[in-house]
Every structure is written in structure tokens, then in C-alpha cells.
Design an enzyme around this catalytic site. Structure first.
Site, PDB file in Angstrom:
ATOM      1  N   SER A 180      49.419  51.345  30.029  1.00  0.00           N
ATOM      2  CA  SER A 180      49.844  50.408  31.057  1.00  0.00           C
ATOM      3  C   SER A 180      50.336  51.136  32.304  1.00  0.00           C
ATOM      4  O   SER A 180      50.929  52.221  32.219  1.00  0.00           O
ATOM      5  CB  SER A 180      50.977  49.520  30.524  1.00  0.00           C
ATOM      6  N   TYR A 207      47.897  47.535  37.426  1.00  0.00           N
ATOM      7  CA  TYR A 207      48.483  46.418  38.163  1.00  0.00           C
ATOM      8  C   TYR A 207      48.354  46.747  39.646  1.00  0.00           C
ATOM      9  O   TYR A 207      48.722  47.847  40.078  1.00  0.00           O
ATOM     10  CB  TYR A 207      49.959  46.222  37.803  1.00  0.00           C
ATOM     11  N   THR A 215      44.203  44.279  35.605  1.00  0.00           N
ATOM     12  CA  THR A 215      44.763  42.991  35.207  1.00  0.00           C
ATOM     13  C   THR A 215      44.763  42.073  36.419  1.00  0.00           C
ATOM     14  O   THR A 215      45.397  42.377  37.430  1.00  0.00           O
ATOM     15  CB  THR A 215      46.177  43.154  34.643  1.00  0.00           C
ATOM     16  N   LYS A 274      40.692  42.149  33.262  1.00  0.00           N
ATOM     17  CA  LYS A 274      41.455  41.494  32.197  1.00  0.00           C
ATOM     18  C   LYS A 274      42.213  40.293  32.764  1.00  0.00           C
ATOM     19  O   LYS A 274      42.943  40.419  33.748  1.00  0.00           O
ATOM     20  CB  LYS A 274      42.447  42.481  31.577  1.00  0.00           C
ATOM     21  N   HIS A 317      47.005  36.331  28.956  1.00  0.00           N
ATOM     22  CA  HIS A 317      48.141  37.262  28.955  1.00  0.00           C
ATOM     23  C   HIS A 317      49.106  36.953  27.804  1.00  0.00           C
ATOM     24  O   HIS A 317      50.321  37.081  27.926  1.00  0.00           O
ATOM     25  CB  HIS A 317      48.882  37.193  30.294  1.00  0.00           C
TER      26      HIS A 317
END
Length: 368
Positions: A116, A138, A164, A241, A265
Site C-alpha cells: 500500500s 493512492y 485505487t 482497483k 473497498h
């Protein structure tokens, strides 16, 4: 298992739900709520589970095989089973080794681990563990920071870039707001820097420090043009995603995405969104084999993996169960979760008359 997880007389976990129950006593309430909670009334989170349970499979018989092979191709590589460990933030909340332990468990299990943007160890340290790693992005307000993260991920050997796309802002997660959730001092977003990070450690009544930070750091105006800009600047396989609408899936293919992840999510973004498994078939139809399709949100067993395959997915992402495994016993706990998942998938394949994943994708799925 090791340590307290093997106390005399204790029955070892035999399914992922057992691991979660063990974790409940090992995790502070605020952290448990941060991991377990969804957005709003958490109805989307509940819908994920209910929709998966409604999918019933029609098994085949006389398959002529007493074993099943759950391995196969996944994106540009191969995996021991069609499972990817989903990107999850701040894993040191669950265990001191955090992402390092989870990545080691994934490597031993032969499945990719997704790092992440908000990992609590630097992405380079996690990738150095070995195995197959993907990097989740992100979108930051600072485009130079976006490019720097992508560069670092590629140089570290990450094999895919997972963008994402369903977090323009963080969903309103009521458990975190009620708890005034903040990160403890030893847990930080190790890949990021700058003043906004201070918000993650600043406790305010009725506010989430994590949500405050993401509001300051993430760009809510991200659009298709930004993704096209990114596609021109990296050769890494691009995975989007957070796709639920088939029109978005088709556009992702046109943009050059090699995979989409059908995901709400884990029920943590739009409260009231459709369950991921419900959205899956229309997305599969929309891409028409032009890219891979993964399912995320609510996978809790090998049977759920088989359900996803029968509904058209090429594989799944698994999130929270790995965190509960970390909480129970670090690397060994996370490894147990993945081992249980593979054992359940193999048994489900055999019982459904499927010697391999190709046969699994040919099963008939009906709604109960």
C-alpha cells in the site's frame, strides 16, 4: 502456529473465521474497529457477505481425478492459487513486523503481495522480502510525488501498479469517528512525508486522524485524463482497483489497463454501493476477455474464491483475514490464513468436479 496461539488444550483455527475470533482478544478496540469497520451504516459490507452466500454452484461429477491444482496464470505471472493479498494500510497496527511479515507469508504461499501507499514500512523494505509484489497507488495532490512513488516501486521490483480509483475522499467510517481514531506514534505512512502526516497522530473528538490526513494528501479530482497521463509515463502493468460499473471497466481497457479489480473497498467507501460479486458478471462481459478481472471485498473462504471464478473472475484479492492472521501470530498467522484458503479451495475444486482453474471457470453459478 506459535506462542499463545498454541496454548495447551487450544483447538487450532480450522477456518478464517476462527482466526478472526482469535484476533479479537489480541487487538485494541480502536484498531479492531479500524480494520473491521465499514462506512456509514455498514450495509455495503454486509451486502458483500450476503451476496456471496447467495451464489450457489452446480457441481460436476465423474471428473476422473482425485486431486485438483489451484495454481495458474495471474496477470503476467503465475501463482500457487488465484489469490492476491490486497493492499492494506498501516499493518504495524496489528503486529510489529507488519507488512514485512505479511509479505513473507505471501511469498511462502506463492501469491502476490500488494504494497500500500500507506504501508507502515518503506516499500523498498517490503519488496526486498522476496516473492511477487505489486504496488498500490493512492493519487496524491502532488504529481511529482505520484511519479516518485511509481519510480520507487519499479526500481524495487514491483510487478504491477494498482491504482485505487474509488477513494477521491475517504468514506465516512463512523467507528473511527466515534473513537477519534489516530495512529500510535510508532506507526506512520512510511512511503510519504510532509506536514499532513502529523494529522494521523492528532486526536480530535469526532474525527479520524487517518481521514484528515488522506483529505489533505489525496487528490479528489483525479480523472481519466490523470490515468492516461500516468499510462504514458510507466511501462508497469496497470491495474485499476475499485471498478463496479461496466462502463468504467470498458474505459479502463481502452486506457490500457491490464486488469481491473471489481471492488467496493470492502464496504469502506460508498455506503449503499452494490456488492462486488453482484457487479462482477457485468464487468466481465464489458471487458470481453481484453483484460484480467479480479474480485475484491468479502472473500472469506476457498469456496468464495471458487464462487468468484465461476462468476467470471480470474482471481481474487483477500484483505482483512490476513490482518487478523498477523494479529494472532505475525508471519505464521498470516501464513496460516493463506494455507487455509488454499486447502479450502483445493477441496472445493475436488468436490465440484474441477481438476483445475479452467474447469472451475466453467461451473454454473445460480442465485439462491
Amino acid at each position: 502456529m506459535s506462542g499463545s496461539a498454541r496454548e495447551a488444550g487450544a483447538v487450532p483455527p480450522v477456518c478464517l473465521a476462527d482466526v478472526e475470533r482469535l484476533a479479537e482478544d489480541r487487538v485494541p478496540t480502536e484498531v479492531r474497529d479500524f480494520v473491521a469497520g465499514g462506512s456509514g451504516d455498514e450495509s455495503t459490507q454486509a451486502a458483500n457477505r450476503a451476496a456471496l452466500d447467495q451464489v450457489r454452484l452446480v457441481p460436476r461429477v465423474l471428473a476422473g481425478s482425485d486431486a485438483a491444482d489451484p495454481s495458474g496464470p495471474l496477470l503476467r505471472g503465475t501463482a500457487a492459487m488465484p489469490v492476491v493479498v490486497a493492499p492494506m494500510a498501516y499493518q504495524r497496527l496489528l503486529h510489529p513486523d507488519g507488512e514485512l511479515a505479511a509479505a513473507r507469508a505471501a511469498a511462502k504461499a506463492g501469491v502476490p503481495f500488494t504494497i500500500s501507499t500507506l504501508s507502515s514500512y518503506p516499500l523498498e523494505e517490503i519488496a526486498a522480502v522476496g516473492g511477487s509484489t505489486w504496488f498500490q497507488l493512492y493519487w496524491q495532490r502532488d504529481r511529482e510525488q505520484v511519479l516518485d512513488l511509481v519510480r520507487r516501486a519499479k526500481e524495487a521490483g514491483c510487478e504491477a501498479l494498482v491504482v485505487t480509483v474509488d477513494v477521491p475522499v475517504m468514506g465516512r467510517r463512523l467507528r473511527d469517528l466515534r473513537n477519534g481514531f489516530t495512529l500510535p506514534p510508532h506507526v506512520t505512512a512510511a512511503n510519504l512525508g510532509g506536514v499532513p502526516l502529523a494529522a494521523t497522530h492528532t486526536r480530535l473528538p469526532g474525527a479520524s486522524g487517518v481521514a484528515t490526513h488522506t483529505g489533505q494528501a489525496f487528490d479528489p479530482a483525479i480523472g481519466w485524463a490523470d490515468l492516461a497521463w500516468l499510462r504514458e509515463r510507466t511501462t508497469m502493468p496497470l491495474v485499476l482497483k475499485g471498478i463496479l460499473d461496466p462502463r468504467d471497466a470498458a474505459r479502463a481497457v481502452e486506457l490500457g489497463a491490464e486488469a481491473v479489480v471489481v471492488s467496493n473497498h470492502g464496504g469502506r467507501q460508498l455506503s449503499g454501493a452494490v456488492a462486488s460479486i453482484t457487479a462482477l458478471p457485468s464487468v466481465v462481459d464489458a471487458v470481453g476477455g481484453r483484460c484480467s478481472v479480479l474480485l475484491d471485498s468479502g472473500i472469506r473462504s476457498g469456496m468464495d474464491v471458487l464462487r468468484a471464478l465461476a462468476c467470471g473472475a480470474d482471481g481474487v484479492m483477500v484483505g482483512r483475514p490476513v490482518l487478523w492472521g498477523l494479529a494472532v501470530d505475525g508471519e505464521a498467522g498470516a501464513a496460516l490464513v493463506l494455507d487455509l484458503l488454499r486447502a479450502e479451495l483445493r477441496e472445493s475444486l475436488v468436490l465440484s468436479g474441477c481438476p483445475d482453474l479452467t474447469a472451475a471457470r466453467g461451473l454454473t453459478a445460480v442465485l439462491a
